[in-house]
Design an enzyme around this catalytic site. Structure first.
Site, short mmCIF file in Angstrom:
data_model
loop_
_atom_site.label_atom_id
_atom_site.label_comp_id
_atom_site.label_asym_id
_atom_site.label_seq_id
_atom_site.Cartn_x
_atom_site.Cartn_y
_atom_site.Cartn_z
N ASN A 428 0.81 -1.21 0.00
CA ASN A 428 0.00 0.00 0.00
C ASN A 428 0.85 1.27 0.00
OD1 ASN A 428 -2.71 1.43 0.53
ND2 ASN A 428 -1.39 2.23 2.15
N GLU A 429 0.79 2.03 -1.08
CA GLU A 429 1.31 3.39 -1.22
C GLU A 429 2.83 3.49 -1.16
OE1 GLU A 429 -2.62 5.91 0.14
OE2 GLU A 429 -0.91 5.87 1.51
N ASN A 430 3.54 2.36 -1.14
CA ASN A 430 4.99 2.41 -1.04
C ASN A 430 5.65 2.87 -2.34
OD1 ASN A 430 4.79 1.28 1.66
ND2 ASN A 430 4.29 -0.64 0.62
N SER A 474 -0.43 -0.65 -4.81
CA SER A 474 -1.59 0.23 -4.94
C SER A 474 -1.26 1.54 -4.23
CB SER A 474 -2.82 -0.41 -4.32
OG SER A 474 -3.96 0.39 -4.50
N HIS A 496 -4.91 6.37 -6.09
CA HIS A 496 -5.41 6.76 -4.78
C HIS A 496 -5.71 8.25 -4.82
CE1 HIS A 496 -3.61 3.25 -2.17
NE2 HIS A 496 -4.20 2.84 -3.27
#
Length: 825
Positions: A428-430, A474, A496
């Site tokens: 997530n978001e890395n 993501s 996102h």
């Protein structure tokens, strides 16, 4: 093989840290599975951390060490017999001793462990599991491998523990410890089934195939008579296929050709057919071990293809593109062992009732218990599973890399039987943060996780379960390295959207039509009953210390006020503010969802942040920490309905988007009416509409209907069959809605009350907040729009007697109308 549960007779004591004397000197009964916090709560030694300011009083737990201890009896080891302690989950940094001998050490709560104890087992046994501070160990590892950027205060990215256990912008910082999953003593002779992997596929002709890969643990020489048998049984109990093969080199592969099978579909597309798969290991006539699961036949593909607009991201099930109506999932209780199978089932039922067809298990939580995936299998809810990395740089050095690979292989294999699981995601978001925070430069060549997302996890999925799709993260722009294409590019893959909420008004959702939005959302407080359970009466204002402890977002209240101001205004009274904040959350997400859905198939999915909460908190959730639906839940239910009308501006002017997410065509007459708030028609038009299955049809609105004579005193109403939408020409706070438009009465019925509501002029978001009167009260509908002269009946279910007069007036009966005069810009 025999399994003896070791869940009885445990005690817990604190052995290090700065615990209060009442705890440091105590030995308390321990529940296994369980955690330190739940045991201390049961013993009355700590206050509920979810209430008031109690969370802040428990920071000493972060540095505490603990010992769990039990005794158990065992028969003597027989010749040729093996014994092992099997731990399904230990949270997190643990040392295990049996009868005084160390048998293992662990540093990963996300994987299972087995320790051979054949030579240590006695008739009377003492088992001790000692836990040391995960925070202390994280700091040590961070020093060993070098610090890496991370969100929030603690280096959660340096230890394999649930990231949000260290606190998040919606969750408490409690840092649990304990034996959080079952533990067994396993005993076996000759051989056991170490792992079974069912590769379930569907051919182009619709025939099913199951390739059962069974890996054995073998003691001694290979037995030529050792065989693995697999049997597949239909949903009605009839046998479908059987196969049996000899074990060679510790492995057996049994292929079952199932012929024509009933497919498993997401709900709204078809039934959820599942088959029983039974696998046994035998030496001649003697059964050594067995394994059984339910499986489902379905084919899943993710299409991330270049096109004229960028790169698509479409999930197909059985060859059918599915618009994803999703929600992000976090752990349903911060104290994980309190989430029962029944609670999982309730949450999945609420998701289905909200027309959700996918839950994304977010990378800062856990690989959920099998009961979660079982519930999704049965309900037809697709599951997107993140690998557990979130909002941080992760070193690719030991000891972390080996743990990442071990947990990935463990969980990919464990979750294979579940037909609901359709996608693995790197984290997530890395990838996004690696670009925006310039990790390559900051770390001067040090690793931050790229090798996990683009190599390790992809390799594990391909090797262990090639029937599942994989995406590197993501958000992500599939097919591009982060430095080639920004991972959060709206035209490529997964997006996102967090400028809305953090920086700009929710009207900016319409600035773009991303290909797939896997996170977006807006905050709102929990329901009144949940809030008043968590806070004392004197704390029921938005600046109290207790309220702010349950509002974890930076400047969260400021963002709520700035979000309300352009649309509803900002009420001064806390009761009105609470309603307005909940309402604005529902409006913001509904605004986004209707926009995204109107752009299908260009936009192929939307996953709201988030469906659930882990404690009572102001957050982005649609269902609060006490399991109560917020107004947002009803907004999602309407915006995710199979058939939807929405009015929005396009290049050609105002249009009606007719969204038909069903297998049937939608043929009817679209009735458009521009009318005054008291229901007097100003202009009308009827237009025949043909909306094919699984499509969006745009209908241009004539200028004479799209242009009001009085922007604050008129509305545009579009009706197609049973569906309707109302479009305002000005912001709600500026529309001349009558604050006294509603009259209501309530009557007692069998399991509660019916509240009959009538509007004398246009009334928006008509809602009965019944939980303000009884904590168990639930309503069957909310956020209704009533035109002049229309009525609705809201059914309230409760076991408590209520005063009917209280059900028909504020603060229980609410609408957008009643904010007029009580809110300021």
């Amino acid at each position: 093989m025999t399994r003896l549960p070791l869940h009885e007779g445990w005690t817990l004591r604190c052995t290090g840290g700065d615990a209060p004397t009442t705890i440091s000197t105590a030995v308390v009964p321990a529940q296994v599975p369980g955690s330190v916090h739940t045991d201390l709560l049961s013993a009355g030694l700590i206050e509920d951390p979810y209430l008031g300011e109690n969370e802040a009083a428990l920071t000493w737990v972060h540095r505490a060490d603990w010992v769990y201890e039990t005794t158990f009896e065992a028969e003597p080891i027989a010749p040729g017999e093996r014994a092992a302690l099997a731990f399904e989950g230990l949270d997190t940094v643990a040392t295990i001793t049996l009868n005084g001998a160390i048998v293992g050490r662990t540093e990963n709560m996300h994987r299972s462990y087995r320790f051979d104890v054949t030579g240590l087992l006695e008739e009377e046994n003492t088992l001790v599991v000692s836990f040391s501070s995960a925070l202390t160990r994280a700091e040590e590892i961070a020093q060993e491998v070098g610090p890496r950027p991370h969100s929030y205060d603690h280096p959660f990215n340096a230890v394999r523990k649930m990231a949000c256990s260290f606190g998040w912008d919606w969750g408490p910082d409690l840092q649990t410890a304990g034996i959080w999953k079952p533990v067994h003593l396993e005993r076996w002779h000759e051989a056991r089934l170490a792992q079974v992997r069912p590769l379930v596929t569907v051919g182009a002709d619709g025939t099913g195939r199951v390739e059962v890969v069974a890996d054995l643990e073998v003691a001694g020489a290979e037995d030529p008579g050792r065989r693995v048998r697999a049997e597949l049984t239909a949903p009605d109990g009839g046998p479908i296929a059987t196969g049996e093969v000899a074990v060679t080199g510790g492995r057996a592969v049994v292929v079952l050709e199932a012929g024509d099978v009933d497919l498993w579909w997401p709900h709204g597309y078809g039934p959820q057919s599942r088959y029983d798969l039974q696998v046994t290991l035998a030496d001649g006539d003697r059964e050594r071990d067995s394994w059984s699961r339910k499986v489902g036949f379905r084919d899943v593909a993710v299409r991330a293809d270049p096109d004229e607009a960028g790169t698509s991201f479409v999930i197909e099930v059985n060859g059918v593109p599915v618009f994803i109506k999703g929600a992000n999932w976090i752990p349903d209780d911060h104290l994980l062992t309190r989430v029962t199978p029944e609670r999982y089932a309730r949450r999945v039922e609420q998701s289905v009732a909200a027309n959700i067809n996918l839950l994304r298990v977010w990378g800062g939580g856990i690989y959920e218990q099998d009961a979660f995936y079982d519930a999704c299998d049965a309900a037809g809810v697709l599951v997107w599973q993140d690998f557990l990395l979130a909002c941080a740089a992760y070193a690719e050095d030991e000891p972390l890399r080996g743990e990442f690979e071990a947990e990935a292989r463990d969980n990919v294999a464990r979750l294979m039987p579940h037909p609901s699981l359709v996608l693995w995601c790197g984290g997530n978001e890395n990838l996004w943060f690696s670009v925006d925070q310039d990790w390559d430069a900051r770390l001067e060549g040090g690793t931050w996780g790229y090798g996990y997302y683009h190599d390790l996890f992809a390799q594990v999925v391909a090797e262990v379960d090639p029937t599942r799709a994989y995406v590197e993260g993501s958000p992500a722009s599939p097919g591009f390295a982060p430095w080639e294409k920004h991972p959060n590019d709206p035209d490529h893959g997964l997006k996102h959207e967090w400028a809305v909420w953090n920086q700009v008004d929710y009207s900016h959702y319409r600035d773009e039509a991303p290909r797939f939005v896997s996170e977006f959302g807006f905050q709102g407080p929990p329901t009144w009953a949940t809030l008043t359970r968590a806070l004392a009466p004197q704390d029921l204002h938005k600046e109290s210390a207790a309220f702010l402890l349950h509002q974890k977002a930076p400047d969260g209240n400021g963002k709520l006020d700035r979000g309300m101001a352009p649309h509803l205004g900002i009420p001064e009274d806390f009761t009105d503010w609470h309603w307005a904040a909940q309402l604005n959350q529902a409006h913001a997400v509904r605004y986004a969802l209707t926009h995204y859905r109107s752009h299908w198939p260009h936009t192929a999915g939307a996953i709201v942040w988030q469906i659930n909460d882990c404690w009572p908190v102001t957050s982005w959730a649609a269902i609060d920490g006490d399991e109560r639906p917020k107004p947002l839940w009803y907004a999602m239910q309407a915006a995710y309905a199979p058939r939807l009308l929405t009015i929005a501006p396009r290049e050609t002017g105002l249009v009606v988007a007719v969204v038909n997410d069903s297998d049937d065509t939608w043929d009817d007459t679209l009735h458009l009416c521009r009318e005054s708030l008291d229901g007097v028609g100003q202009a009308t038009e009827d237009t025949p509409v043909h909306a094919p299955a699984r499509s969006v049809t745009l209908v241009q609105i004539p200028a004479r209907l799209a242009t009001p004579a009085d922007a604050t005193g008129e509305a545009l109403v579009a009706t197609l069959g049973e569906e309707r939408t109302v479009h305002l020409f000005a912001e709600l706070k500026d529309v001349a809605l009558d604050p006294d438009a509603l009259t209501a009465s309530a009557t007692r019925v069998g399991d509660g009350y019916d509240v009959h509501i009538t509007a004398s002029s246009l009334a928006l978001d008509v809602t009965v907040l019944a939980d303000r009167l009884a904590p168990d009260a639930r309503t069957d509908r909310a956020l209704d729009t009533l035109r002049a002269g229309e009525s609705v009946t809201v059914h309230v279910t409760t076991e408590h007697p209520l005063e009917t007069g209280l059900l028909t007036a504020a603060p229980v009966l609410r609408s957008s109308n009643d904010l007029h005069g009580v809110a300021t810009d």
